[in-house]
Design a protein around this motif. Structure first.
Motif, mmCIF file in Angstrom:
data_model
loop_
_atom_site.group_PDB
_atom_site.id
_atom_site.type_symbol
_atom_site.label_atom_id
_atom_site.label_comp_id
_atom_site.label_asym_id
_atom_site.label_seq_id
_atom_site.Cartn_x
_atom_site.Cartn_y
_atom_site.Cartn_z
ATOM 1 N N ALA A 148 -5.212 12.109 5.200
ATOM 2 C CA ALA A 148 -3.831 12.523 5.466
ATOM 3 C C ALA A 148 -3.272 11.723 6.655
ATOM 4 N N GLY A 149 -2.218 10.995 6.421
ATOM 5 C CA GLY A 149 -1.611 10.203 7.478
ATOM 6 C C GLY A 149 -2.312 8.893 7.761
ATOM 7 N N ARG A 150 -3.290 8.521 6.927
ATOM 8 C CA ARG A 150 -4.015 7.265 7.114
ATOM 9 C C ARG A 150 -4.048 6.506 5.801
ATOM 10 N N ASP A 151 -3.950 5.193 5.882
ATOM 11 C CA ASP A 151 -4.083 4.392 4.666
ATOM 12 C C ASP A 151 -5.530 4.352 4.183
ATOM 13 N N TRP A 152 -6.465 4.265 5.145
ATOM 14 C CA TRP A 152 -7.873 4.045 4.807
ATOM 15 C C TRP A 152 -8.740 4.977 5.628
ATOM 16 N N LEU A 153 -10.006 5.060 5.287
ATOM 17 C CA LEU A 153 -10.889 5.999 5.975
ATOM 18 C C LEU A 153 -11.043 5.675 7.451
ATOM 19 N N ALA A 154 -11.005 4.395 7.794
ATOM 20 C CA ALA A 154 -11.119 4.021 9.207
ATOM 21 C C ALA A 154 -9.765 3.979 9.904
ATOM 22 N N GLY A 155 -8.697 4.317 9.182
ATOM 23 C CA GLY A 155 -7.367 4.302 9.780
ATOM 24 C C GLY A 155 -6.511 3.236 9.147
ATOM 25 N N ALA A 156 -6.164 2.206 9.930
ATOM 26 C CA ALA A 156 -5.263 1.161 9.439
ATOM 27 C C ALA A 156 -5.991 0.065 8.679
ATOM 28 N N ASP A 157 -7.320 0.026 8.784
ATOM 29 C CA ASP A 157 -8.084 -1.093 8.241
ATOM 30 C C ASP A 157 -8.910 -0.692 7.027
ATOM 31 N N TYR A 158 -8.737 -1.435 5.944
ATOM 32 C CA TYR A 158 -9.623 -1.343 4.778
ATOM 33 C C TYR A 158 -10.994 -1.848 5.205
ATOM 34 N N SER A 159 -12.045 -1.096 4.914
ATOM 35 C CA SER A 159 -13.342 -1.422 5.504
ATOM 36 C C SER A 159 -14.487 -1.076 4.567
ATOM 37 N N VAL A 160 -15.691 -1.316 5.075
ATOM 38 C CA VAL A 160 -16.905 -0.972 4.326
ATOM 39 C C VAL A 160 -16.961 0.517 4.001
ATOM 40 N N GLU A 184 -4.194 13.129 -1.353
ATOM 41 C CA GLU A 184 -4.472 12.011 -0.444
ATOM 42 C C GLU A 184 -5.597 11.142 -0.992
ATOM 43 N N VAL A 185 -6.607 11.785 -1.568
ATOM 44 C CA VAL A 185 -7.688 11.016 -2.193
ATOM 45 C C VAL A 185 -7.140 10.243 -3.388
ATOM 46 N N ARG A 186 -6.277 10.852 -4.178
ATOM 47 C CA ARG A 186 -5.672 10.173 -5.332
ATOM 48 C C ARG A 186 -4.901 8.930 -4.898
ATOM 49 N N ARG A 187 -4.098 9.052 -3.845
ATOM 50 C CA ARG A 187 -3.339 7.897 -3.345
ATOM 51 C C ARG A 187 -4.266 6.775 -2.925
ATOM 52 N N TRP A 188 -5.281 7.130 -2.141
ATOM 53 C CA TRP A 188 -6.270 6.153 -1.654
ATOM 54 C C TRP A 188 -7.020 5.519 -2.815
ATOM 55 N N PHE A 189 -7.450 6.340 -3.764
ATOM 56 C CA PHE A 189 -8.203 5.857 -4.909
ATOM 57 C C PHE A 189 -7.380 4.865 -5.721
ATOM 58 N N ASP A 190 -6.136 5.192 -5.991
ATOM 59 C CA ASP A 190 -5.280 4.318 -6.785
ATOM 60 C C ASP A 190 -5.042 2.987 -6.085
ATOM 61 N N ALA A 191 -4.895 3.024 -4.760
ATOM 62 C CA ALA A 191 -4.677 1.783 -4.007
ATOM 63 C C ALA A 191 -5.893 0.868 -4.100
#
Length: 206
Positions: A148-160, A184-191
């Motif tokens: 929620a409020g983050r693009d990726w699990l680490a925040g702004a960065d797509y990561s391992v 939120e998981v759906r949004r992240w997953f689709d991206a």
């Protein structure tokens, strides 16, 4: 050249996705775990724990070949080798490693148990089905809160951390999870699913 010993499992696909994202040259050696390839003397010489994935990098840290086992360790090795897929700052790096460890300690083991008892167990064990279905739902809830409020699990960065987690969420139907319950998981997953490197990595071994 990197040699990837793998099969069509979430843990194996973490590494093929990372290799595709990083653009590293690699070849694949399929290890068909349904036939017991992981127990051959040749494979056990690489990993005495008889688990995939394994990589052999001909150009290790000292210029000599190195063998790396355990998917989390492989992801960190590849990130450090290339200087990518880990945030540069100490705080962001710490965030990425925390959520990579969450995948290693919770997402993979618990969703793997859900896969087993929902799809592979020779008999239905209601206690196990209920336990791991509920744990799967809890894990999706944790991820939904985190994203929620983050693009990726680490925040702004797509990561391992994202790469490690994605292949397990790609099997959400095996866990009897409706992704629409976790927007939120759906949004992240689709991206992530839309990334060409991820699509190529998910198709390994071909």
């Amino acid at each position: 050249m990197i040699t990837l010993y793998t099969w069509t499992t979430p843990n194996g696909r973490k590494i093929s996705i990372a290799l595709e994202e990083l653009g590293l040259r690699y070849e694949t050696r399929p290890i068909d775990i349904s036939r017991g390839d992981q127990f051959t003397p040749e494979f056990l010489a690489l990993n005495p724990n008889n688990r995939i994935p394994v990589i052999v990098d001909d150009e290790g840290p000292d210029g000599q070949p190195i063998t790396v086992i355990e998917s989390g360790a492989i992801l960190l090795y590849l990130a450090e080798k290339t200087g990518r897929l880990l945030p540069a700052g100490a705080r962001g790096r710490c965030e990425a490693i925390q959520w990579l460890m969450f995948q290693m300690g919770s997402v993979g083991p618990m969703l793997g148990q859900a896969h087993h008892f929902l799809r592979y167990a020779p008999e239905v064990i209601p206690y196990a089905v209920e336990r791991y279905t509920k744990e799967a739902e809890r894990i999706y809830g944790v991820l939904n809160t985190r994203l929620a409020g983050r693009d990726w699990l680490a925040g702004a960065d797509y990561s391992v951390a994202d790469i490690a987690t994605f292949p397990w969420i790609a099997s959400h139907d095996w866990q009897e999870i409706d992704l629409d319950r976790f927007p939120e998981v759906r949004r992240w997953f689709d991206a992530i699913a839309a990334r060409p490197a991820v699509q190529r990595g998910m198709a390994v071994p071909r």
